[in-house]
Design a protein around this motif. Structure first.
Motif, PDB file in Angstrom:
ATOM      1  N   GLY A   1       0.896  -1.175  -0.022  1.00  0.00           N
ATOM      2  CA  GLY A   1       0.025  -0.043  -0.105  1.00  0.00           C
ATOM      3  C   GLY A   1       0.581   1.360   0.051  1.00  0.00           C
ATOM      4  O   GLY A   1       1.976   1.278   0.612  1.00  0.00           O
TER       5      GLY A   1
ATOM      6  N   ASN B   1       0.561   3.543   1.932  1.00  0.00           N
ATOM      7  CA  ASN B   1       1.210   3.919   3.221  1.00  0.00           C
ATOM      8  C   ASN B   1       2.338   3.457   3.706  1.00  0.00           C
ATOM      9  O   ASN B   1       3.050   4.227   4.357  1.00  0.00           O
TER      10      ASN B   1
ATOM     11  N   ALA C   1      -4.315   9.069  -1.757  1.00  0.00           N
ATOM     12  CA  ALA C   1      -3.010   8.852  -1.352  1.00  0.00           C
ATOM     13  C   ALA C   1      -2.112  10.074  -1.773  1.00  0.00           C
ATOM     14  O   ALA C   1      -2.387  10.496  -2.717  1.00  0.00           O
TER      15      ALA C   1
ATOM     16  N   TYR D   1      -4.496   5.172   3.761  1.00  0.00           N
ATOM     17  CA  TYR D   1      -3.065   5.737   2.739  1.00  0.00           C
ATOM     18  C   TYR D   1      -2.434   6.831   3.303  1.00  0.00           C
ATOM     19  O   TYR D   1      -1.294   6.879   3.066  1.00  0.00           O
TER      20      TYR D   1
END
Ligand SMILES: Cc1cc2nc3c(=O)[nH]c(=O)nc-3n(C[C@H](O)[C@H](O)[C@H](O)COP(=O)(O)OP(=O)(O)OC[C@H]3O[C@@H](n4cnc5c(N)ncnc54)[C@H](O)[C@@H]3O)c2cc1C
Length: 406
Positions: free
Chosen positions: A55, A57, A102, A400
């Motif tokens: 992801g 993140n 994001a 995110y």
């Protein structure tokens, strides 16, 4: 053979995602002796036969805490830039550019490449082909150091490592560390089977970035990974208390699961169905499951990270992603503790848990909720369309973007 410690001795069990990153972040810290124990041999890719998406993140966290490692992962992967959901007949239900929710892209990568990139820089600190076979507090009933016994898988040589100031579990979903020092975690099954396959063939014009396709609650997922390969994952409901039935593992059964009622799958799904049916022997089977969260022992001598701490369902691709976030925070807190005059490792363990628990609870719950369209009786049309709404998008943005920074 017995080994004793001079500096603060930190032993990491498992050079997987969390363990390797932690070893990377601590390997040059003065005052710490870092030993990582890994069951697999350096060449062993048995656990690494497929692909994964990491992801945005985790990439954001790595850029903040360990920028060199972030650059190496991004440089050796493909960007995960969009998420599309359709029916296996072709109707599109969602098409989300990730930058809507994001600050940066995620990545698509092979497991074998990820493990190579993470393990290579810490090789000198990892005892490969070595398994932890026993562990305990050195003095029963006391909050003192830990002692472990390891066994080399090829030579059979056993080694006692004592004087361990901090034992870190990066040994994954079936963590022996967690089972030894905490109550055995009870898995909760969601009643969904998931299978994975990596094929050494790519059709970039057909399948490239991350997509999902539904036929009822039966779902296909695919994306291209570097090296002209395609990762395909399929899922379908099964009884929550049962293993995956053998009858469901046949080409005929799988073809039926993903073929729409009118008998005509989209070109993308026809390719995937044919590929799955011609690679049955290469498929890895699993069941969606999760367990309670645990991080530290009351003495601050044991720290669980990644799947050892919080096994979650893979619906949002957050398992390895959260293991990376865990490792970033653990590196920062342990470096801080080791820099002080009297290294407060126990306090660091408590702070890591404090910084991670709320975030991980959110991710575990969100991953489970997002599985709604994969459960028996689910309607993927209304469920996927709902994922276009502000509620789901706000949670994705939190997932995110709301990332710890160094
Ligand atoms: C079907 C499926 C799909 C998934 N897809 C994704 C995805 O796309 N994106 C994502 O982010 N996550 C995904 N995950 C989750 C991901 O696989 C895990 O969350 C992640 O690997 C956890 O990292 P970890 O560091 O905790 O453990 P691992 O990476 O599993 O590493 C554990 C390590 O410990 C070693 N070990 C274990 N026991 C011992 C012992 N006794 N002694 C020595 N060494 C030991 C193992 O050999 C291994 O190297 C998926 C999971 C499944 C089941």
């Amino acid at each position: 053979m017995t080994e004793t410690a001079a500096r603060k001795r930190i032993v990491i069990v498992g050079a997987g995602v969390a363990g390797s990153i932690l070893a990377y972040g601590l390997k040059d810290v003065a005052g710490a002796e870092v030993i990582c124990i890994e069951r697999a041999s350096p060449e062993d890719q048995s656990d690494a036969g497929t692909g994964l998406n990491v992801g945005p993140n985790a990439i954001k966290a790595l850029h903040s805490f360990l920028p060199d490692l972030a650059a190496s992962l991004v440089g050796q992967s493909l960007p995960w830039a969009s998420w599309r959901i359709s029916l296996t007949g072709g109707r599109e239900l969602m098409n989300l550019p990730l930058l809507d929710v994001a600050d940066n892209h995620g990545i698509r990568i092979r497991w074998s490449a990820l493990y190579r990139l993470l393990r290579q820089p810490v090789r000198a600190h990892v005892r490969f082909a070595t398994e932890v076979v026993a562990m305990r507090y050195a003095r029963a009933g006391e909050a003192g150091p830990i002692v472990i016994e390891t066994r080399h898988r090829q030579t059979g040589v056993t080694t006692l490592i004592d004087g361990i100031d901090l034992l870190i579990a990066g040994d994954g979903r079936y963590s022996a560390v967690r089972e030894t020092f905490f109550a055995r975690p009870e898995p909760r099954f969601l009643g969904v089977c998931i299978f994975r396959l990596l094929v050494e063939a790519a059709r970039p014009g057909l399948i490239d970035d991350y997509e999902q396709w539904f036929n009822g609650p039966n779902r296909l997922l695919a994306f291209r990974v570097p090296g002209e390969a395609t990762y395909i994952a399929g899922s379908f409901p099964i009884p929550a208390d049962a293993d995956v039935p053998d009858a469901a593992k046949t080409a005929a059964a799988l073809r039926t699961l993903y073929t729409p009622a009118d008998g005509t799958p989209s070109d993308q799904c026809a390719f995937m169905i044919d590929t799955i049916c011609s690679h049955l022997d290469d498929i890895h089977w699993a069941r969606l499951q999760e367990c309670d969260i645990a991080f530290g022992d009351p003495n601050g001598r044991i720290l669980l990270l990644g799947d050892a701490a919080h096994p979650m369902v893979p619906t949002l691709g957050q398992g390895a992603t959260q293991a990376m976030e865990d490792a970033c925070i653990a590196v920062a807190e342990l470096r801080g503790a080791l820099a002080g005059p009297a290294a407060g490792l126990a306090e660091a363990v408590w702070r890591i848990e404090e910084r991670r628990r709320g975030r991980v609870e959110f991710v575990v719950n969100f991953s489970r909720d997002a599985t709604d369209t994969m459960l028996a009786g689910a309607d993927p049309v209304s469920g996927s369309l709902a994922k276009n709404g502000p509620g789901f998008r706000a949670k994705l943005a939190r997932l995110y973007r709301d990332v710890p920074a160094a």
